[in-house]
Design an enzyme around this catalytic site. Structure first.
Site, PDB file in Angstrom:
ATOM      1  N   GLU A 149       0.832  -1.200   0.000  1.00 51.12           N
ATOM      2  CA  GLU A 149       0.000   0.000   0.000  1.00 51.12           C
ATOM      3  C   GLU A 149       0.869   1.255   0.000  1.00 51.12           C
ATOM      4  O   GLU A 149       1.825   1.365   0.772  1.00 51.12           O
ATOM      5  CB  GLU A 149      -0.917   0.002   1.221  1.00 51.12           C
ATOM      6  CG  GLU A 149      -1.904  -1.155   1.249  1.00 51.12           C
ATOM      7  CD  GLU A 149      -2.807  -1.101   2.464  1.00 51.12           C
ATOM      8  OE1 GLU A 149      -2.984   0.008   3.013  1.00 51.12           O
ATOM      9  OE2 GLU A 149      -3.313  -2.154   2.876  1.00 51.12           O
ATOM     10  N   SER A 150       0.497   2.198  -0.849  1.00 53.88           N
ATOM     11  CA  SER A 150       1.295   3.419  -0.985  1.00 53.88           C
ATOM     12  C   SER A 150       1.283   4.255   0.291  1.00 53.88           C
ATOM     13  O   SER A 150       2.292   4.890   0.636  1.00 53.88           O
ATOM     14  CB  SER A 150       0.767   4.255  -2.154  1.00 53.88           C
ATOM     15  OG  SER A 150      -0.603   4.594  -1.957  1.00 53.88           O
TER      16      SER A 150
END
Length: 241
Positions: free
Chosen positions: A212-213
């Site tokens: 996940e960014s």
């Protein structure tokens, strides 16, 4: 004495089987009693014992070599114990220091066993791992320094078999306690004098970045803040010198 016809005759191990008689002791102290290394002594002795006895009934030279290594190691341990018994110092301070060292190593080994048990639970389920750390007395409450305790566990975890993906996922979460663990975890690294590339390489070797960014942003932000704070502190100390 003649060898039994039912058992193979094992000649005495040559003196070069283990060049250093303190080899096994050194491995045990520096690896098996260290949180930052795997149990090399334990793995080595298990491997030698497994290799020393043929499973198919066919005796090979590798079995003899493994057996000789075991005997040589035991002889080395025995001779060290005998020398210490014969050369015991009458100085009570020396004896006390030796006793303190022995107790310290024993305590470190016990702590490592608890860490290993917690690691197994963590790899299966994070909540069970946290519960195991708390039960073992290795994780204080959140208000009493629990974040630092968990950060230390994560730092030592990969050497003990902890899944690096678990570390990255946990420290990347946005909950306040997770972020506190992330900050404490990042503080455990020393980046003085390192370039950004060198520091980042060392940092990322200790865990796997999550996918996940947002988690990646939190982790890289914590790294950047700690890195530049350490560089600034190092520059100020160098200027005073």
């Amino acid at each position: 004495l003649h060898p039994s016809p039912l058992l193979p005759f094992f000649p005495p191990p040559p003196p070069t089987a283990l060049p250093c008689r303190s080899f096994l002791s050194d491995i045990y102290v520096n690896y098996d009693c260290s949180l930052h290394n795997r149990n090399l002594f334990d793995n080595l002795t298990k491997s030698l014992c497994k290799q020393a006895f043929p499973s198919s009934g066919l005796l090979l030279s590798s079995h003899l070599i493994a057996f000789r290594a075991i005997v040589s190691g035991l002889q080395g341990i025995s001779s060290r114990i005998s020398r210490r018994l014969l050369q015991q110092s009458p100085d009570r301070h020396v004896s006390a220091a030796a006793g303190i060292l022995s107790q310290k190593l024993s305590k470190q080994k016990q702590i490592k066993r608890r860490y290993l048990m917690a690691t197994e639970h963590f790899n299966r389920d994070v909540k069970k791992g946290l519960a195991m750390l708390t039960k073992s007395g290795l994780l204080r409450s959140k208000d009493e320094g629990g974040a630092k305790d968990l950060a230390i566990f994560f730092k030592a975890g990969p050497a003990l078999g902890l899944d690096k993906r678990i570390i990255g996922d946990y420290i990347g979460e946005r909950e306040e306690f997770n972020q506190e663990v992330l900050r404490e975890f990042t503080k455990l690294f020393q980046f003085h004098g390192d370039t950004v590339e060198q520091a980042l390489r060392v940092y990322l070797e200790s865990f796997l970045l999550p996918g996940e960014s947002q988690k990646i942003d939190r982790i890289t932000e914590a790294f950047a803040q700690n890195y530049f704070e350490q560089q600034k502190t190092g520059s100020e100390e160098g200027g005073r010198d």
